[in-house]
Design a protein around this motif. Structure first.
Motif, short mmCIF file in Angstrom:
data_model
loop_
_atom_site.label_atom_id
_atom_site.label_comp_id
_atom_site.label_asym_id
_atom_site.label_seq_id
_atom_site.Cartn_x
_atom_site.Cartn_y
_atom_site.Cartn_z
N GLN A 12 0.83 -1.21 0.00
CA GLN A 12 0.00 0.00 0.00
C GLN A 12 0.87 1.26 0.00
OE1 GLN A 12 -2.30 -0.57 3.55
NE2 GLN A 12 -4.00 -1.53 2.46
N HIS A 14 3.95 1.51 -1.04
CA HIS A 14 4.64 1.63 -2.32
C HIS A 14 3.74 2.26 -3.38
CE1 HIS A 14 6.87 -0.27 -5.89
NE2 HIS A 14 7.47 0.84 -5.54
N LYS A 15 2.48 1.86 -3.41
CA LYS A 15 1.54 2.46 -4.37
C LYS A 15 1.38 3.96 -4.13
CE LYS A 15 -1.07 -1.76 -5.10
NZ LYS A 15 -2.27 -2.52 -4.77
N LEU A 16 1.31 4.35 -2.86
CA LEU A 16 1.18 5.78 -2.54
C LEU A 16 2.43 6.55 -2.95
CD1 LEU A 16 -0.51 5.52 0.96
CD2 LEU A 16 -1.56 6.34 -1.16
N GLU A 18 4.51 5.75 -5.37
CA GLU A 18 4.49 5.86 -6.83
C GLU A 18 3.50 6.93 -7.28
OE1 GLU A 18 3.67 1.82 -8.01
OE2 GLU A 18 5.80 1.47 -8.43
N LYS A 19 2.35 7.00 -6.64
CA LYS A 19 1.33 7.98 -7.00
C LYS A 19 1.82 9.41 -6.72
CE LYS A 19 -3.56 8.94 -6.41
NZ LYS A 19 -4.82 8.51 -5.79
N ALA A 20 2.53 9.58 -5.60
CA ALA A 20 3.03 10.90 -5.24
C ALA A 20 4.11 11.37 -6.21
CB ALA A 20 3.58 10.89 -3.82
N ALA A 21 4.95 10.46 -6.65
CA ALA A 21 6.01 10.75 -7.63
C ALA A 21 6.81 12.00 -7.27
CB ALA A 21 5.40 10.86 -9.04
N THR A 25 9.40 11.41 -1.50
CA THR A 25 8.77 10.11 -1.26
C THR A 25 9.60 8.98 -1.85
OG1 THR A 25 7.33 10.39 -3.20
CG2 THR A 25 6.43 11.03 -1.06
N ASN A 26 10.25 9.24 -2.97
CA ASN A 26 11.13 8.22 -3.56
C ASN A 26 12.30 7.93 -2.62
OD1 ASN A 26 9.49 8.13 -5.81
ND2 ASN A 26 10.73 9.59 -6.94
#
Length: 63
Positions: A12, A14-16, A18-21, A25-26
């Motif tokens: 979950q 990881h999906k967030l 990726e969505k934040a980009a 966050t990375n």
């Protein structure tokens, strides 16, 4: 919490990320990946080190 639940939470997050980009966050995700085994132990067992527990005790008694 079970290891399966911990893995689900990791997915979950990881999906967030990726969505934040975002670079922040990375970077956070890379740190989580490096520390995942230790994080998973904490999630599953709730166990921490004695040093952390002592610090938490001091913090809560000083409030």
């Amino acid at each position: 919490m079970s290891p399966r639940t911990a893995k689900s939470r990791e997915d979950q997050l990881h999906k967030l990320v990726e969505k934040a980009a975002q670079p922040e966050t990375n970077r956070l995700w890379r740190t989580i990946c490096r520390w995942w085994k230790e994080i998973e132990v904490l999630i599953v067992t709730g166990a921490t080190t004695a040093k952390v527990e002592a610090s938490n005790t001091r913090s809560s008694t000083s409030k």
